[in-house]
Design an enzyme around this catalytic site. Sequence first.
Site, mmCIF file in Angstrom:
data_model
loop_
_atom_site.group_PDB
_atom_site.id
_atom_site.type_symbol
_atom_site.label_atom_id
_atom_site.label_comp_id
_atom_site.label_asym_id
_atom_site.label_seq_id
_atom_site.Cartn_x
_atom_site.Cartn_y
_atom_site.Cartn_z
ATOM 1 N N ASN A 161 0.757 -1.281 -0.311
ATOM 2 C CA ASN A 161 0.271 -0.578 0.090
ATOM 3 C C ASN A 161 1.008 0.862 0.259
ATOM 4 O OD1 ASN A 161 -1.907 -1.873 0.013
ATOM 5 N ND2 ASN A 161 -2.450 -1.650 2.355
ATOM 6 N N ASP A 216 -0.580 4.302 0.777
ATOM 7 C CA ASP A 216 -1.494 5.335 1.383
ATOM 8 C C ASP A 216 -0.979 5.675 2.917
ATOM 9 O OD1 ASP A 216 -1.590 3.207 3.511
ATOM 10 O OD2 ASP A 216 -3.910 2.245 2.789
ATOM 11 N N HIS A 254 5.877 -0.841 -2.458
ATOM 12 C CA HIS A 254 5.690 0.686 -3.999
ATOM 13 C C HIS A 254 5.861 1.381 -3.479
ATOM 14 C CE1 HIS A 254 2.816 -3.362 -5.304
ATOM 15 N NE2 HIS A 254 4.384 -3.716 -5.694
ATOM 16 N N SER A 260 -4.721 -9.136 -3.592
ATOM 17 C CA SER A 260 -5.191 -10.458 -3.790
ATOM 18 C C SER A 260 -3.327 -11.790 -4.394
ATOM 19 C CB SER A 260 -5.841 -9.314 -5.649
ATOM 20 O OG SER A 260 -4.783 -8.697 -5.887
ATOM 21 N N ASN A 307 -8.510 -12.823 4.457
ATOM 22 C CA ASN A 307 -8.866 -11.898 2.790
ATOM 23 C C ASN A 307 -10.095 -12.910 3.087
ATOM 24 O OD1 ASN A 307 -9.722 -11.360 -0.018
ATOM 25 N ND2 ASN A 307 -7.623 -11.628 -0.529
HETATM 26 N N1 APR Z 1 -10.648 -7.547 4.487
HETATM 27 C C1 APR Z 1 -9.594 -8.299 3.982
HETATM 28 N N2 APR Z 1 -9.326 -8.426 2.833
HETATM 29 C C2 APR Z 1 -10.025 -7.680 1.792
HETATM 30 C C3 APR Z 1 -10.782 -6.910 2.220
HETATM 31 C C4 APR Z 1 -11.343 -6.760 3.710
HETATM 32 N N3 APR Z 1 -11.987 -6.128 4.235
HETATM 33 N N4 APR Z 1 -11.683 -6.477 0.874
HETATM 34 C C5 APR Z 1 -11.006 -6.432 0.107
HETATM 35 N N5 APR Z 1 -10.249 -7.230 0.099
HETATM 36 C C6 APR Z 1 -9.357 -7.805 -1.102
HETATM 37 C C7 APR Z 1 -9.733 -8.003 -1.383
HETATM 38 O O1 APR Z 1 -10.165 -9.961 -1.862
HETATM 39 C C8 APR Z 1 -8.492 -8.857 -2.655
HETATM 40 O O2 APR Z 1 -7.654 -10.087 -2.550
HETATM 41 O O3 APR Z 1 -8.127 -7.030 -0.535
HETATM 42 C C9 APR Z 1 -7.899 -7.802 -1.325
HETATM 43 C C10 APR Z 1 -7.555 -6.325 -2.812
HETATM 44 O O4 APR Z 1 -6.878 -6.811 -3.863
HETATM 45 P P1 APR Z 1 -5.761 -5.533 -5.271
HETATM 46 O O5 APR Z 1 -7.376 -4.764 -5.112
HETATM 47 O O6 APR Z 1 -6.077 -5.725 -5.990
HETATM 48 O O7 APR Z 1 -4.919 -4.407 -3.904
HETATM 49 P P2 APR Z 1 -3.284 -5.368 -3.616
HETATM 50 O O8 APR Z 1 -3.062 -6.802 -3.691
HETATM 51 O O9 APR Z 1 -3.286 -4.830 -3.100
HETATM 52 O O10 APR Z 1 -2.728 -5.032 -4.941
HETATM 53 C C11 APR Z 1 -0.937 -4.683 -5.550
HETATM 54 O O11 APR Z 1 -1.015 -3.619 -7.017
HETATM 55 O O12 APR Z 1 -2.367 -2.474 -8.675
HETATM 56 C C12 APR Z 1 -1.187 -2.495 -8.065
HETATM 57 O O13 APR Z 1 0.537 -1.065 -6.751
HETATM 58 C C13 APR Z 1 -0.818 -1.798 -7.139
HETATM 59 O O14 APR Z 1 0.005 -1.983 -4.303
HETATM 60 C C14 APR Z 1 -1.219 -2.848 -5.722
HETATM 61 C C15 APR Z 1 -0.797 -3.966 -6.318
#
Ligand code: APR
Length: 240
Positions: free
Chosen positions: A103, A105, A120, A190, A214
């Site tokens: 993240n 953020d 990142h 994800s 997750n």
């Molecule tokens: N609690 C736990 N897990 C959650 C929740 C929650 N409240 N809400 C969503 N999720 C899960 C989703 O099921 C998903 O598997 O969080 C994950 C979010 O996935 P992404 O949106 O793909 O985010 P992330 O894995 O951090 O992406 C990786 O991709 O776009 C780039 O650089 C960006 O750091 C980012 C990277």
Amino acid sequence: MDTHQIDLVREKIENAAFITVLTGAGISAESGIPTFRGEGGLWKQFKAEELATPEAFRDTPGIVWEWYHWRRELISKKIPNRAHDVLVILETKTPGFTLITQNVDGLHALAGNQNIIELHGTLWKTRCTGCHRVVEERSFTMPLIPTCGVCKMMLRPHVVWFGEGIDSFNLEGSLKACRECEVFLVVGTSSVVQPAASFAALARSEGAFIVEVNVTPALQIRPNISLTGKAADILPQLLA
Ligand code: APR
């Protein structure tokens, strides 16, 4: 939720001297920040993969910056949630604790974690495309396309875009933390973006106990324990 699973994870955590946590956008969902691949993940009609690239910045820096200005404004009004807070407590209780986050953020730092690897990068720093100076930048009065105060070249967000390499210091630190941990906790990612998507497999190959939290389990390997639900609901249950 199976309470035996929670009990087992709690026991593993309590007895571990080295814990490594990997977080993704899901941990900030309860703070009101949209994930990338979930609902609300699009900005205008764009996906992150279309904007977070050196090519997009070269061709349309104004659009890319507009997206970052929008995210910075949005996130500046958000605060850490219970899941972030649990990781702060976990750090104080664990002799060897590393938090690797994808993240940008800044909420883990705001919550109070110390040993954070921002794999990142961060929304709260800029980097000059000319002289490469990195500067902390929290103001919201920047021009649409800000320029360097020293060399006048265009600034970019100090983040890692698709197709770019991870800072070697951060990568080495992450790999070390994956190799040395006894418990590897993956929260809200994800698991599609490398290299973070492979960290659990590395930790496992070195003998770590793997736990995933997750709403929709996504790890590419089978974890020892998968806890399905929101990070802000589950993480508080993992503390003794
Ligand atoms: N609690 C736990 N897990 C959650 C929740 C929650 N409240 N809400 C969503 N999720 C899960 C989703 O099921 C998903 O598997 O969080 C994950 C979010 O996935 P992404 O949106 O793909 O985010 P992330 O894995 O951090 O992406 C990786 O991709 O776009 C780039 O650089 C960006 O750091 C980012 C990277």
